[in-house]
Design a protein around this motif. Structure first.
Motif, PDB file in Angstrom:
ATOM      1  N   CYS A  59      30.058  15.925 -26.101  1.00  0.00           N
ATOM      2  CA  CYS A  59      28.988  15.206 -25.407  1.00  0.00           C
ATOM      3  C   CYS A  59      29.461  13.873 -24.837  1.00  0.00           C
ATOM      4  N   THR A  60      30.302  13.169 -25.578  1.00  0.00           N
ATOM      5  CA  THR A  60      30.682  11.802 -25.190  1.00  0.00           C
ATOM      6  C   THR A  60      32.181  11.622 -25.000  1.00  0.00           C
ATOM      7  N   ASP A  61      32.971  12.622 -25.412  1.00  0.00           N
ATOM      8  CA  ASP A  61      34.435  12.571 -25.387  1.00  0.00           C
ATOM      9  C   ASP A  61      35.002  11.532 -26.352  1.00  0.00           C
ATOM     10  N   LYS A  62      34.185  11.039 -27.264  1.00  0.00           N
ATOM     11  CA  LYS A  62      34.685  10.148 -28.306  1.00  0.00           C
ATOM     12  C   LYS A  62      35.216  10.986 -29.467  1.00  0.00           C
ATOM     13  N   PRO A  63      36.152  10.441 -30.259  1.00  0.00           N
ATOM     14  CA  PRO A  63      36.525  11.148 -31.490  1.00  0.00           C
ATOM     15  C   PRO A  63      35.287  11.272 -32.387  1.00  0.00           C
ATOM     16  N   ILE A  64      35.100  12.420 -33.017  1.00  0.00           N
ATOM     17  CA  ILE A  64      33.887  12.559 -33.834  1.00  0.00           C
ATOM     18  C   ILE A  64      33.890  11.619 -35.026  1.00  0.00           C
ATOM     19  N   ALA A  65      35.050  11.018 -35.336  1.00  0.00           N
ATOM     20  CA  ALA A  65      35.093  10.003 -36.393  1.00  0.00           C
ATOM     21  C   ALA A  65      34.108   8.874 -36.113  1.00  0.00           C
ATOM     22  N   HIS A  66      33.810   8.652 -34.849  1.00  0.00           N
ATOM     23  CA  HIS A  66      32.841   7.625 -34.444  1.00  0.00           C
ATOM     24  C   HIS A  66      31.491   7.832 -35.123  1.00  0.00           C
ATOM     25  N   TYR A  67      31.149   9.090 -35.377  1.00  0.00           N
ATOM     26  CA  TYR A  67      29.823   9.417 -35.911  1.00  0.00           C
ATOM     27  C   TYR A  67      29.810   9.539 -37.439  1.00  0.00           C
ATOM     28  N   TYR A  68      30.952   9.274 -38.075  1.00  0.00           N
ATOM     29  CA  TYR A  68      30.991   9.284 -39.538  1.00  0.00           C
ATOM     30  C   TYR A  68      30.974   7.859 -40.094  1.00  0.00           C
ATOM     31  N   ALA A  69      30.557   6.912 -39.277  1.00  0.00           N
ATOM     32  CA  ALA A  69      30.611   5.499 -39.674  1.00  0.00           C
ATOM     33  C   ALA A  69      29.817   5.206 -40.936  1.00  0.00           C
ATOM     34  N   PHE A  70      28.743   5.969 -41.182  1.00  0.00           N
ATOM     35  CA  PHE A  70      27.864   5.680 -42.311  1.00  0.00           C
ATOM     36  C   PHE A  70      27.919   6.778 -43.383  1.00  0.00           C
ATOM     37  N   ALA A  71      28.977   7.575 -43.363  1.00  0.00           N
ATOM     38  CA  ALA A  71      29.119   8.662 -44.328  1.00  0.00           C
ATOM     39  C   ALA A  71      29.186   8.119 -45.749  1.00  0.00           C
ATOM     40  N   LYS A  72      28.816   8.975 -46.699  1.00  0.00           N
ATOM     41  CA  LYS A  72      28.770   8.555 -48.106  1.00  0.00           C
ATOM     42  C   LYS A  72      30.138   8.106 -48.612  1.00  0.00           C
ATOM     43  N   ARG A  73      31.190   8.694 -48.030  1.00  0.00           N
ATOM     44  CA  ARG A  73      32.545   8.317 -48.427  1.00  0.00           C
ATOM     45  C   ARG A  73      33.460   8.464 -47.219  1.00  0.00           C
ATOM     46  N   SER A  74      34.652   7.912 -47.342  1.00  0.00           N
ATOM     47  CA  SER A  74      35.617   8.023 -46.252  1.00  0.00           C
ATOM     48  C   SER A  74      35.996   9.484 -46.043  1.00  0.00           C
ATOM     49  N   ILE A  75      35.993   9.928 -44.796  1.00  0.00           N
ATOM     50  CA  ILE A  75      36.269  11.331 -44.482  1.00  0.00           C
ATOM     51  C   ILE A  75      37.592  11.435 -43.726  1.00  0.00           C
ATOM     52  N   LYS A  76      38.601  11.984 -44.397  1.00  0.00           N
ATOM     53  CA  LYS A  76      39.919  12.151 -43.786  1.00  0.00           C
ATOM     54  C   LYS A  76      40.064  13.506 -43.105  1.00  0.00           C
ATOM     55  N   ALA A  77      39.335  14.504 -43.613  1.00  0.00           N
ATOM     56  CA  ALA A  77      39.400  15.853 -43.046  1.00  0.00           C
ATOM     57  C   ALA A  77      38.003  16.458 -43.088  1.00  0.00           C
ATOM     58  N   VAL A  78      37.698  17.295 -42.093  1.00  0.00           N
ATOM     59  CA  VAL A  78      36.398  17.955 -42.033  1.00  0.00           C
ATOM     60  C   VAL A  78      36.591  19.468 -42.093  1.00  0.00           C
ATOM     61  N   HIS A  79      35.566  20.130 -42.629  1.00  0.00           N
ATOM     62  CA  HIS A  79      35.585  21.586 -42.730  1.00  0.00           C
ATOM     63  C   HIS A  79      35.033  22.144 -41.415  1.00  0.00           C
ATOM     64  N   ASN A  80      35.899  22.252 -40.431  1.00  0.00           N
ATOM     65  CA  ASN A  80      35.503  22.597 -39.066  1.00  0.00           C
ATOM     66  C   ASN A  80      35.290  24.109 -38.941  1.00  0.00           C
ATOM     67  N   ASP A  81      34.158  24.549 -39.434  1.00  0.00           N
ATOM     68  CA  ASP A  81      33.835  25.976 -39.534  1.00  0.00           C
ATOM     69  C   ASP A  81      32.313  26.054 -39.715  1.00  0.00           C
ATOM     70  N   PRO A  82      31.606  26.806 -38.882  1.00  0.00           N
ATOM     71  CA  PRO A  82      32.080  27.821 -37.950  1.00  0.00           C
ATOM     72  C   PRO A  82      32.736  27.218 -36.714  1.00  0.00           C
ATOM     73  N   ARG A  83      33.515  28.080 -36.016  1.00  0.00           N
ATOM     74  CA  ARG A  83      34.045  27.726 -34.716  1.00  0.00           C
ATOM     75  C   ARG A  83      33.340  28.606 -33.691  1.00  0.00           C
ATOM     76  N   ILE A  84      32.213  28.114 -33.234  1.00  0.00           N
ATOM     77  CA  ILE A  84      31.432  28.872 -32.263  1.00  0.00           C
ATOM     78  C   ILE A  84      32.226  29.073 -30.991  1.00  0.00           C
ATOM     79  N   ASP A  85      33.002  28.037 -30.616  1.00  0.00           N
ATOM     80  CA  ASP A  85      33.790  28.120 -29.388  1.00  0.00           C
ATOM     81  C   ASP A  85      34.876  29.195 -29.471  1.00  0.00           C
ATOM     82  N   LEU A  86      35.366  29.462 -30.666  1.00  0.00           N
ATOM     83  CA  LEU A  86      36.401  30.479 -30.867  1.00  0.00           C
ATOM     84  C   LEU A  86      35.836  31.800 -31.389  1.00  0.00           C
ATOM     85  N   GLY A  87      34.573  31.793 -31.774  1.00  0.00           N
ATOM     86  CA  GLY A  87      33.926  33.033 -32.185  1.00  0.00           C
ATOM     87  C   GLY A  87      34.270  33.506 -33.582  1.00  0.00           C
ATOM     88  N   PHE A  88      34.282  32.597 -34.568  1.00  0.00           N
ATOM     89  CA  PHE A  88      34.476  33.068 -35.942  1.00  0.00           C
ATOM     90  C   PHE A  88      33.777  32.152 -36.936  1.00  0.00           C
TER      91      PHE A  88
END
Length: 259
Positions: A59-88
């Protein structure tokens, strides 16, 4: 299955109140920034597609880390699943949410996500201001659960922990599954097919101060009994549902953008 019906399962994915601490982003133009949950398993490495600093928001071409600013804890890795764009979609075979024995080729897996209509200034607030804003959005009915996409199932795979290398060699798209990067691989259920986003997403419930209120569209799509069951379990999943094909096409698929 009757000719005018279709099998479908609804599963809630992406950021929630228990993991990240808040919902994904519904922008004013209807675009959705879908925030994967934090990865909780040990990893052999963090590939770019699991690194929030490397994943670009469509939507904005920003790193999605921008939107984890208020997460409960520091997020180094995300569970990027499902991958709708890849179909799985992949999940643990034991304790997973897909009806692993009954789901078949041609069935629909519909993905739900919590979304909130955050103002653009949101991500520059301090933490206290952010959580005050979230409360106010809830009071205004601007927080809810939406159908954001899905997969039409073309293949179902049971991947034993020892077979990940051979299976991903045969199905290279699964090289992008977070499960492939776990330090201790587990038996996994995978569905592969044609992915689609729902644009704009379809609201199925509003989160109020007293809980979830199902939408008229959800009740029409799945029936009142299934809708009430979703409310009771906080929209985690459904079993395999038999849906009216015409209603599915009208309510969801009319807004599908396929990949």
């Amino acid at each position: 299955m009757l000719y005018d019906s279709v099998n479908a399962v609804l599963i809630r994915v992406y950021s929630d109140l228990g993991n990240v601490g808040y919902y994904s982003v519904l922008h004013s133009d209807g675009c959705t920034t879908l925030l994967p949950v934090a990865e909780e398993e040990g990893l052999i490495s963090i590939p770019n597609f699991m690194n929030p600093l490397r994943i670009r928001d469509k939507c904005t071409d920003k790193p999605i880390a921008h939107y984890y600013a208020f997460a409960k804890r520091s997020i180094k890795a995300v569970h990027n699943d499902p991958r709708i764009d890849l179909g799985f979609f992949t999940e643990n075979y034991r304790g997973g949410r897909l009806p692993k024995k009954s789901i078949r080729i041609g069935d629909y897996v519909l993905f739900m996500s919590g979304l909130a209509e955050y103002p653009e200034k949101t991500w520059y607030l301090d933490r206290k201001e952010f959580y005050r804003l979230v409360k106010s959005l809830r009071k205004k009915g601007k927080v809810g659960i939406y159908i954001v996409g899905g997969i039409v199932v073309e293949r179902k795979l049971v991947i034993r922990s020892r077979d990940w290398d051979s299976v991903s060699a045969k199905h290279p798209v699964l090289l992008y599954s977070p499960h492939n990067y776990w330090s201790e691989r587990k038996d996994t259920l995978a569905v592969i097919g044609r992915g689609f986003y729902v644009k704009p997403p379809v609201r199925v419930a509003t989160l109020t101060n007293t809980g979830f209120r199902p939408s008229a569209k959800l009740i029409r799509l799945v029936g009142r009994t299934a809708a009430n069951k979703l409310v009771r379990q906080r929209f985690r999943k459904t079993g395999l549902l038999i849906l009216d094909r015409e209603k599915l096409e009208e309510i969801v698929l009319a807004y599908a953008v396929y990949h």
